[in-house]
Design a protein around this motif. Structure first.
Motif, PDB file in Angstrom:
ATOM      1  N   ALA A   1       0.824  -1.212   0.000  1.00  0.00           N
ATOM      2  CA  ALA A   1       0.000   0.000   0.000  1.00  0.00           C
ATOM      3  C   ALA A   1       0.855   1.257   0.000  1.00  0.00           C
ATOM      4  CB  ALA A   1      -0.930  -0.005   1.198  1.00  0.00           C
ATOM      5  N   LYS A   2       2.045   1.142   0.579  1.00  0.00           N
ATOM      6  CA  LYS A   2       2.960   2.290   0.656  1.00  0.00           C
ATOM      7  C   LYS A   2       4.079   2.213  -0.370  1.00  0.00           C
ATOM      8  CE  LYS A   2       2.162   3.080   5.602  1.00  0.00           C
ATOM      9  NZ  LYS A   2       2.791   3.168   6.940  1.00  0.00           N
ATOM     10  N   ASN A   3       4.069   1.161  -1.200  1.00  0.00           N
ATOM     11  CA  ASN A   3       5.138   0.972  -2.188  1.00  0.00           C
ATOM     12  C   ASN A   3       6.522   1.016  -1.528  1.00  0.00           C
ATOM     13  OD1 ASN A   3       3.210   0.807  -4.138  1.00  0.00           O
ATOM     14  ND2 ASN A   3       3.874   2.584  -5.306  1.00  0.00           N
ATOM     15  N   ALA A   4       6.672   0.245  -0.468  1.00  0.00           N
ATOM     16  CA  ALA A   4       7.922   0.294   0.274  1.00  0.00           C
ATOM     17  C   ALA A   4       8.349  -1.104   0.701  1.00  0.00           C
ATOM     18  CB  ALA A   4       7.776   1.182   1.505  1.00  0.00           C
ATOM     19  N   VAL A   5       9.651  -1.281   0.766  1.00  0.00           N
ATOM     20  CA  VAL A   5      10.236  -2.507   1.297  1.00  0.00           C
ATOM     21  C   VAL A   5      11.308  -2.105   2.295  1.00  0.00           C
ATOM     22  CG1 VAL A   5      11.852  -2.680  -0.661  1.00  0.00           C
ATOM     23  CG2 VAL A   5      11.397  -4.691   0.775  1.00  0.00           C
ATOM     24  N   ASP A   6      11.327  -2.759   3.433  1.00  0.00           N
ATOM     25  CA  ASP A   6      12.248  -2.419   4.508  1.00  0.00           C
ATOM     26  C   ASP A   6      13.179  -3.576   4.813  1.00  0.00           C
ATOM     27  OD1 ASP A   6       9.614  -0.685   6.306  1.00  0.00           O
ATOM     28  OD2 ASP A   6      10.996   0.046   4.768  1.00  0.00           O
ATOM     29  N   LEU A   7      14.304  -3.234   5.397  1.00  0.00           N
ATOM     30  CA  LEU A   7      15.240  -4.234   5.896  1.00  0.00           C
ATOM     31  C   LEU A   7      15.639  -3.817   7.304  1.00  0.00           C
ATOM     32  CD1 LEU A   7      16.821  -6.828   5.136  1.00  0.00           C
ATOM     33  CD2 LEU A   7      18.760  -5.326   4.600  1.00  0.00           C
ATOM     34  N   GLN A   8      15.140  -4.538   8.281  1.00  0.00           N
ATOM     35  CA  GLN A   8      15.495  -4.291   9.670  1.00  0.00           C
ATOM     36  C   GLN A   8      16.735  -5.102   9.986  1.00  0.00           C
ATOM     37  OE1 GLN A   8      14.209  -2.178  12.040  1.00  0.00           O
ATOM     38  NE2 GLN A   8      15.905  -2.862  13.338  1.00  0.00           N
TER      39      GLN A   8
END
Length: 122
Positions: free
Chosen positions: A75-82
């Protein structure tokens, strides 16, 4: 075209945590598998983590399993790496990438961000 822009890199100490984000624009984001790769000075770009288009499946290189977590928000067009428990050997430029399926190989990805530097001091 899909444009990818990474953010969140920086200088941290060993044992610290850092969260990288990758924002996408230009095409339908949720059609793509997404991956994070990294490249240290003098070394080839290597796979770090990947996630399927729906977020149901993930892959990690052995060296980061249990420490790094990849996630996406279509929905936010985002990918994260924690990244937790960072080590000096995690020092590299980190890139996010998008491709037609989830893969550990750089050649399977079509779109790449410009990268963000992560430096871990001992």
């Amino acid at each position: 075209q899909l444009q990818l822009v990474e953010s969140g890199g920086g200088l941290v100490q060993a044992g610290d945590s850092l969260s990288l984000s990758c924002a996408a624009s230009g095409r339908t984001f949720d059609h793509y598998g997404l991956g994070w790769f990294r490249q240290a000075p003098g070394k080839e770009r290597e796979f770090v983590a990947a996630i399927t288009w729906n977020g149901f499946s993930t892959k990690y290189v052995d060296s980061v399993k249990g420490r790094f977590t990849i996630s996406r928000d279509n929905a936010k067009n985002a990918v994260d790496l924690q990244m937790n428990g960072l080590k000096p050997e995690d020092t590299a430029i980190y890139y996010c990438a998008a491709g037609p399926f989830t893969s550990t190989r750089t050649g399977d990805y079509i779109y790449w961000g410009q990268g963000t530097q992560v430096t871990v001091s001992s």
